[in-house]
Design an enzyme around this catalytic site. Structure first.
Site, PDB file in Angstrom:
ATOM      1  N   TRP A  50      -9.247   1.263  -0.228  1.00 22.36           N
ATOM      2  CA  TRP A  50      -9.411   0.403   0.950  1.00 22.36           C
ATOM      3  C   TRP A  50     -10.728  -0.364   0.945  1.00 22.36           C
ATOM      4  O   TRP A  50     -10.851  -1.390   1.623  1.00 22.36           O
ATOM      5  CB  TRP A  50      -9.291   1.230   2.244  1.00 22.36           C
ATOM      6  N   GLN A 110       4.667   0.497   1.970  1.00 20.45           N
ATOM      7  CA  GLN A 110       4.047  -0.438   2.895  1.00 20.45           C
ATOM      8  C   GLN A 110       3.950  -1.802   2.221  1.00 20.45           C
ATOM      9  O   GLN A 110       3.420  -1.909   1.104  1.00 20.45           O
ATOM     10  CB  GLN A 110       2.649   0.060   3.278  1.00 20.45           C
ATOM     11  N   GLU A 158      -5.493  10.529   7.243  1.00 26.26           N
ATOM     12  CA  GLU A 158      -4.235   9.791   7.200  1.00 26.26           C
ATOM     13  C   GLU A 158      -3.251  10.521   6.276  1.00 26.26           C
ATOM     14  O   GLU A 158      -3.645  11.335   5.445  1.00 26.26           O
ATOM     15  CB  GLU A 158      -4.455   8.379   6.649  1.00 26.26           C
ATOM     16  N   ASN A 194       0.852  -1.202   0.000  1.00 28.35           N
ATOM     17  CA  ASN A 194       0.000   0.000   0.000  1.00 28.35           C
ATOM     18  C   ASN A 194       0.884   1.248   0.000  1.00 28.35           C
ATOM     19  O   ASN A 194       1.788   1.329  -0.843  1.00 28.35           O
ATOM     20  CB  ASN A 194      -1.119  -0.028   1.052  1.00 28.35           C
ATOM     21  N   ASP A 195       0.639   2.207   0.841  1.00 26.36           N
ATOM     22  CA  ASP A 195       1.218   3.561   0.711  1.00 26.36           C
ATOM     23  C   ASP A 195       2.695   3.634   0.277  1.00 26.36           C
ATOM     24  O   ASP A 195       3.532   2.912   0.810  1.00 26.36           O
ATOM     25  CB  ASP A 195       1.184   4.296   2.057  1.00 26.36           C
ATOM     26  N   ARG A 199      -0.670   9.101  13.393  1.00 28.10           N
ATOM     27  CA  ARG A 199       0.253   8.421  12.486  1.00 28.10           C
ATOM     28  C   ARG A 199       0.694   9.213  11.262  1.00 28.10           C
ATOM     29  O   ARG A 199       0.227  10.285  10.990  1.00 28.10           O
ATOM     30  CB  ARG A 199      -0.364   7.097  12.029  1.00 28.10           C
ATOM     31  N   ASP A 200       1.586   8.550  10.517  1.00 24.79           N
ATOM     32  CA  ASP A 200       2.041   8.914   9.176  1.00 24.79           C
ATOM     33  C   ASP A 200       2.852  10.215   9.127  1.00 24.79           C
ATOM     34  O   ASP A 200       2.493  11.176   8.435  1.00 24.79           O
ATOM     35  CB  ASP A 200       0.835   9.000   8.207  1.00 24.79           C
ATOM     36  N   SER A 232       3.293   3.944   7.867  1.00 23.33           N
ATOM     37  CA  SER A 232       3.788   4.933   6.907  1.00 23.33           C
ATOM     38  C   SER A 232       4.600   6.063   7.543  1.00 23.33           C
ATOM     39  O   SER A 232       4.447   6.369   8.725  1.00 23.33           O
ATOM     40  CB  SER A 232       2.612   5.526   6.133  1.00 23.33           C
ATOM     41  N   TRP A 246      -3.147  -7.369   3.234  1.00 21.78           N
ATOM     42  CA  TRP A 246      -2.547  -6.454   4.202  1.00 21.78           C
ATOM     43  C   TRP A 246      -2.128  -7.207   5.477  1.00 21.78           C
ATOM     44  O   TRP A 246      -2.836  -8.086   5.939  1.00 21.78           O
ATOM     45  CB  TRP A 246      -3.550  -5.336   4.549  1.00 21.78           C
TER      46      TRP A 246
HETATM   47  C1  FRU Z   1      -3.071   4.610   4.756  1.00 20.01           C
HETATM   48  C2  FRU Z   1      -2.694   3.822   5.991  1.00 20.01           C
HETATM   49  C3  FRU Z   1      -1.812   4.668   6.905  1.00 20.01           C
HETATM   50  C4  FRU Z   1      -1.041   3.645   7.675  1.00 20.01           C
HETATM   51  C5  FRU Z   1      -0.834   2.551   6.646  1.00 20.01           C
HETATM   52  C6  FRU Z   1      -0.832   1.167   7.204  1.00 20.01           C
HETATM   53  O1  FRU Z   1      -3.384   3.820   3.674  1.00 20.01           O
HETATM   54  O2  FRU Z   1      -3.853   3.381   6.667  1.00 20.01           O
HETATM   55  O3  FRU Z   1      -2.535   5.561   7.717  1.00 20.01           O
HETATM   56  O4  FRU Z   1       0.161   4.142   8.171  1.00 20.01           O
HETATM   57  O5  FRU Z   1      -1.881   2.685   5.708  1.00 20.01           O
HETATM   58  O6  FRU Z   1      -0.482   0.207   6.264  1.00 20.01           O
END
Ligand code: FRU
Length: 498
Positions: free
Chosen positions: A299, A58, A217, A41-42, A164-165, A99, A66
């Site tokens: 998602w 990710q 996010e 992902n990200d 986060r992030d 992330s 996931w």
């Molecule tokens: C966004 C997210 C972030 C998190 C990551 C987890 O897509 O939900 O907020 O850090 O993915 O994989």
């Protein structure tokens, strides 16, 4: 003796098997980045260093869904052709690596550097499922190949489950690092500052504002030029929420962000379903326009898309600038010019005017760039471009000049049965006015990804579609009244993995 023959044979056989399944699968993007195997992902830690553009992302090292979030790693010399590298920062002791960003600490403010070699420092969220999210750092002294987690992690923990992030960059006026973080449930971007990447002080908050429908996010803040006035800059704040993104444009004074756009309208970097968690590159060379990459997926169905042995891809790199339109700043995104080096032979198709009729293009492909202009020639004209066509199955982009709506629809692509959610999320639209009586489209199609740039980057739509193998046609249609299609240019696009 037997053994000697047997071992190389086995080796050759397994190599042949690996070759035959890698990057040749039906839906595999051929000029977008995707991991060879497993879930991604990200994009994370986008940073330029010593001639290389780094892409961390990710990644699940174990499965094609996931989980076990880890930072995987690839690099590129041109942002287009990527080289896969070993996994970078691993999940450990039940703490997933969520992330974040990466900086090259040129002045060794962190003290992690050695023998004059500046460290690369990754700032990421340590995630303990259902318990806590805190901010952590790790450093690398070998250009991002191996990483050491800081012994005194976390560097910022406010005892929150959704915090986060981190996005971190150097503020040259204030001479400190700035970090943006999401207080996801509160719909706030928090700003922090640090002199050494280890101790952080709270500066300000921005939000709630705009789209607060889901958790916030992946904040990103970057200074971008004003179109046509490249030494004047504005600050672009992008964020992700509810499987979509929004942006604000204004000023950042080193402490807080001020939005200059109307808050009654929501501005999106992408109006399609499949562009998320985009962040911009840190420390690009001066002559390089600010550039972002996003994750192509959603998602609501991300874990179910019918791709094996991988899931998820990265968008084409998008250069960023802004332009004032009707009193508000509009984000302008264009593909990085380096992408043009992947074009095969130019095919020009003559202009065509149609009344309630269609024209099938001579070009057939699932891997191309197509540019064209649509001019509606009467009131209430409805005009369309179709790709991935096979008889009555296709992906369709439609312009209605009565409503001024540009829409894209994947409901007729013929597949979608893998997810009820996906089947419901078909039509995406945005009001777009004609410029000089026309709409300009630049369509990139890469087997299962369509990225559509409208009017020179004033709006973008990104879609995943999973058409059947023989859906290779391209056509234009005037569905109601008369349309002229002009400036038609078509290139097949080379494969970056061969
Ligand atoms: C966004 C997210 C972030 C998190 C990551 C987890 O897509 O939900 O907020 O850090 O993915 O994989």
């Amino acid at each position: 003796m037997k053994k000697i023959i047997f071992v190389p044979l086995l080796f050759i056989m397994s190599f042949a098997i690996a070759q035959s399944t890698s990057y040749t699968e039906q839906f595999r993007p051929q000029f977008h980045f995707s991991p060879k195997n497993n879930w991604c992902n990200d994009p994370n830690g986008l940073v330029y260093n010593n001639g290389l553009y780094h892409l961390f992302y990710q990644y699940n090292p174990f499965e094609n869904v996931w989980g076990h979030m880890t930072w995987a790693h690839a690099t590129s010399k041109d942002l287009i052709r990527w080289k896969n590298l070993p996994v970078a920062i691993k999940e450990e002791n039940g703490i997933m690596i969520f992330s974040g960003t990466c900086v090259v600490d040129k002045n060794n403010t962190s003290g992690f550097g050695k023998n004059g070699k500046p460290p690369m420092v990754a700032i990421y969220t340590g995630h303990i499922e259902n318990v806590n999210q805190s901010q952590n750092i790790a450093y690398s002294l070998d250009d991002g190949i191996t990483w050491t987690k800081y012994l005194n992690n976390p560097v910022l923990d406010i005892q929150k489950k959704d915090f986060r992030d981190p996005k971190v960059f150097w503020d040259n006026n204030k001479k400190y690092w700035v970090m943006l973080l999401m207080l996801s449930a509160e719909h706030k971007v928090q700003f922090y500052a640090s002199k050494n990447l280890k101790e952080w002080k709270h500066l300000s908050d921005y939000g709630p504002v705009g789209d607060t429908a889901g958790v916030w996010e992946c904040p990103d803040l970057v200074q971008v030029p004003i179109e046509g006035n490249s030494n004047k800059m504005k600050w672009l704040l992008q964020m992700s929420q509810n499987a979509t993104m929004q942006y604000f444009v204004g000023e950042f004074d080193g402490t807080s962000f001020t939005n200059e756009n109307s808050i009654t309208e929501i501005y999106r970097p992408d109006y399609g379903p499949d562009y998320y968690s985009a962040i911009s590159y840190n420390q690009l060379p001066k002559q390089h326009l600010p550039t972002a990459i996003g994750w192509i997926n959603n998602w609501n169905y991300a874990n179910k898309i019918p791709t094996t042995p991988w899931k998820g891809a990265m968008s084409l790199p998008r250069t960023l600038s802004v332009k004032k339109v009707n009193g508000n700043w509009l984000l302008i995104q264009k593909t990085d010019p380096a992408l043009n080096s992947l074009r095969k032979k130019l095919v020009t198709i003559p202009d065509v005017s149609l009344t309630n009729n269609k024209k099938i293009f001579p070009a057939k492909s699932t891997q191309f760039e197509l540019q064209l202009s649509i001019t509606p020639l009467e009131k209430n004209t409805v005009s369309a471009v179709r790709i991935a066509v096979n008889e009555d199955t296709y992906f369709e982009i439609v312009y209605n000049n009565k409503t001024q709506m540009l829409s894209a629809d994947r409901s007729k692509t013929g597949t979608g049965d893998f997810s009820e959610q996906f089947k419901k999320m078909n039509i995406y639209e945005k009001k777009i006015a004609l410029v000089n009586n026309k709409i300009d489209l630049q369509i990139y199609f890469d087997n299962s990804i369509a990225e559509i740039f409208v009017n020179n980057g004033e709006a973008v739509f990104t879609f995943q579609l999973f058409p059947k193998k023989n859906n290779v046609g391209i056509e234009v249609v005037s569905k109601n009244k008369k349309t002229r299609f002009s400036n038609i240019k078509f290139w097949e696009i080379k494969n970056i993995w061969k």
